[in-house]
Motif scaffolding. Structure first.
Motif, PDB file in Angstrom:
ATOM      1  N   PHE A 141     -17.893  -3.308  26.394  1.00 48.21           N
ATOM      2  CA  PHE A 141     -16.364  -2.582  26.351  1.00 48.21           C
ATOM      3  C   PHE A 141     -16.440  -1.553  24.830  1.00 48.21           C
TER       4      PHE A 141
ATOM      5  N   LYS B 125     -17.905   1.705  25.738  1.00 47.52           N
ATOM      6  CA  LYS B 125     -17.434   2.500  26.539  1.00 47.52           C
ATOM      7  C   LYS B 125     -16.695   3.049  25.437  1.00 47.52           C
TER       8      LYS B 125
ATOM      9  N   LEU C 171      -9.289   1.558  29.362  1.00 48.60           N
ATOM     10  CA  LEU C 171      -9.174  -0.036  28.685  1.00 48.60           C
ATOM     11  C   LEU C 171      -8.763  -1.059  28.947  1.00 48.60           C
TER      12      LEU C 171
ATOM     13  N   HIS D 234     -10.425  -2.735  31.725  1.00 48.79           N
ATOM     14  CA  HIS D 234     -11.608  -3.265  31.516  1.00 48.79           C
ATOM     15  C   HIS D 234     -11.537  -4.554  31.791  1.00 48.79           C
TER      16      HIS D 234
END
Length: 425
Positions: free
Chosen positions: A331, A334, A349, A352
């Motif tokens: 996480f 990215k 996100l 995610h």
């Protein structure tokens, strides 16, 4: 140093500690210079390069770009004195209903003013009252921008705006969030477990998704600006340096953007002087998650902002500790993509694994109670240790006193004929 690097760092001049000053800016720069490396950095960008590019572009030669309408004010304009409540700020028509309130204890304070506990006497609503002593036009602009953004926002994960007024100070009435900030919780309890970090990250992203849909770039996402209430609800706060993107898509790069934000949470493109988009908030979210999981700010190996700015100029990112879990690491990886075009959006996100797979057994109240209990245990342990150290010091002092007495002077022969209470009549 390469010519490209010289260009990227040319707008950062005479960096000093503990403050940053950027003097001697060229005539063709936008200048907003407010100095505070531990909180917010405002700097100036040289746009002469962009202007030269525009001159070579026939389309831009005859027509001003949309961004030209949003040019920043110069330093001299920003620092002009505000002496009367009839000046620009007070003439803004906010149409806010007057609030009958009581000011309570001080909650906190910063470079711009103080925040007090308050109560609306008409409905008994608890508020946070932000009091600002207006000193110059820069502060007027900052407050005006913050209020104009806040008054149109309504989201569970964003601090609510109730109104404002001017008396001896400029007062802004905001939602009171009782639990303090993420930063204060980290100082008090230490680094967060993944369950809490996941819960807060999901909420931060939800608030950011809402902001970005409204074309708003926050520009200062960090633990100190994420408040948490008694139920574990996260609230994004402090919109003093936020800005609306001039494009419909908040993730489209806007060229004329100033260097604003907090250095340790700042994205590389903010520093390089070529413009940026709402993707800078995504970088800051990654830094914020790193902050929550480690208990410290990013770039922890650097105590001064100067080397951090250099690292950002040369397209580097904070080191990630080996202790991070694989999902959390992915996480943050990215979020901290150097290329903003590769960096995900807030909506992406939210899908995610780190955010989607929440701990079903996690309960914020239980987590908080356990943290407080642990804190109390540590306080009692520290008090007991301090008391023991005091006792040991007292015993050492008694031993030292004995050294002052000559034992030979205390034998029977030496006491004969002396006036002392042991003599018999």
């Amino acid at each position: 140093m390469s010519e490209e690097l010289k260009h990227r760092t040319s707008h950062i001049i005479n960096i000093k500690s503990p403050s940053i000053s950027i003097p001697n800016t060229p005539k063709d720069t936008d200048s907003i210079v407010l100095v505070s490396p531990s909180t917010i950095v405002h700097a100036s960008f040289d746009y002469s390069v962009h202007e030269k590019e525009d001159k070579n572009n026939e389309n831009n030669k005859s027509n001003k770009t949309e961004e030209d309408k949003y040019e920043l004010t110069t330093k001299s304009e920003s620092e002009s004195e505000i002496t009367s409540p009839n000046d620009e700020l007070w003439n803004l028509e906010y149409n806010d209903k007057p609030i009958n309130y009581i000011v309570g204890k001080l909650i906190g304070q910063g470079s711009y003013g103080k925040v007090y506990y308050g109560i609306n006497q008409d409905n008994n609503q608890i508020m946070a009252i932000k009091q600002v002593d207006i000193k110059n036009k820069m502060m007027v602009d900052s407050l005006s921008a913050e209020i104009n953004l806040l008054r149109d926002l309504n989201h569970e994960n964003i601090v609510l705006y109730y109104g404002c007024e001017f008396k001896k100070t400029f007062n802004v009435f905001l939602e009171y969030v009782s639990g303090g900030s993420v930063a204060s919780m980290l100082i008090r309890f230490g680094k967060f477990g993944e369950s809490l970090a996941k819960s807060l990250t999901s909420q931060i992203l939800s608030g950011l998704e809402y902001l970005h849909q409204k074309k708003i770039i926050h520009r200062d996402i960090k633990g100190a600006n994420i408040l948490v209430d008694e139920d574990g609800i996260a609230k994004i706060s402090d919109f003093g340096i936020s800005k609306k993107n001039i494009y419909e898509n908040a993730y489209k790069k806007q060229t004329r953007m100033s260097l604003k934000g907090t250095v340790y949470w700042m994205a590389p493109e903010v520093v390089n002087g070529k413009g940026y988009s709402a993707k800078v908030d995504i970088w800051s979210v990654g830094c914020c998650v790193l902050e929550m999981l480690t208990g410290t700010h990013p770039w922890i190996n650097f105590n001064d902002v100067q080397p951090v700015l250099y690292k950002l100029c040369t397209r580097n990112r904070p080191e990630l500790p080996e202790s991070l879990g694989s999902v959390a690491r992915d996480f943050i990886d990215k979020s901290l993509s150097i290329d903003p075009e590769v960096r995900p959006t807030a909506s992406e996100l939210l899908k995610h694994q780190f955010v989607v797979e929440q701990d079903e057994d996690f309960n914020y109240h239980d987590y908080y109670d356990e943290a407080v209990a642990k804190e109390n245990e540590e306080v009692l342990k520290e008090e007991a240790e301090n008391e023991k150290n005091l006792d040991d010091d007292w015993i050492d002092d008694v031993d030292d006193i004995d050294d002052y007495f000559d034992e030979s002077a205390m034998d029977d022969d030496s006491m004969i004929g002396k006036d002392n209470y042991l003599d018999e009549e």
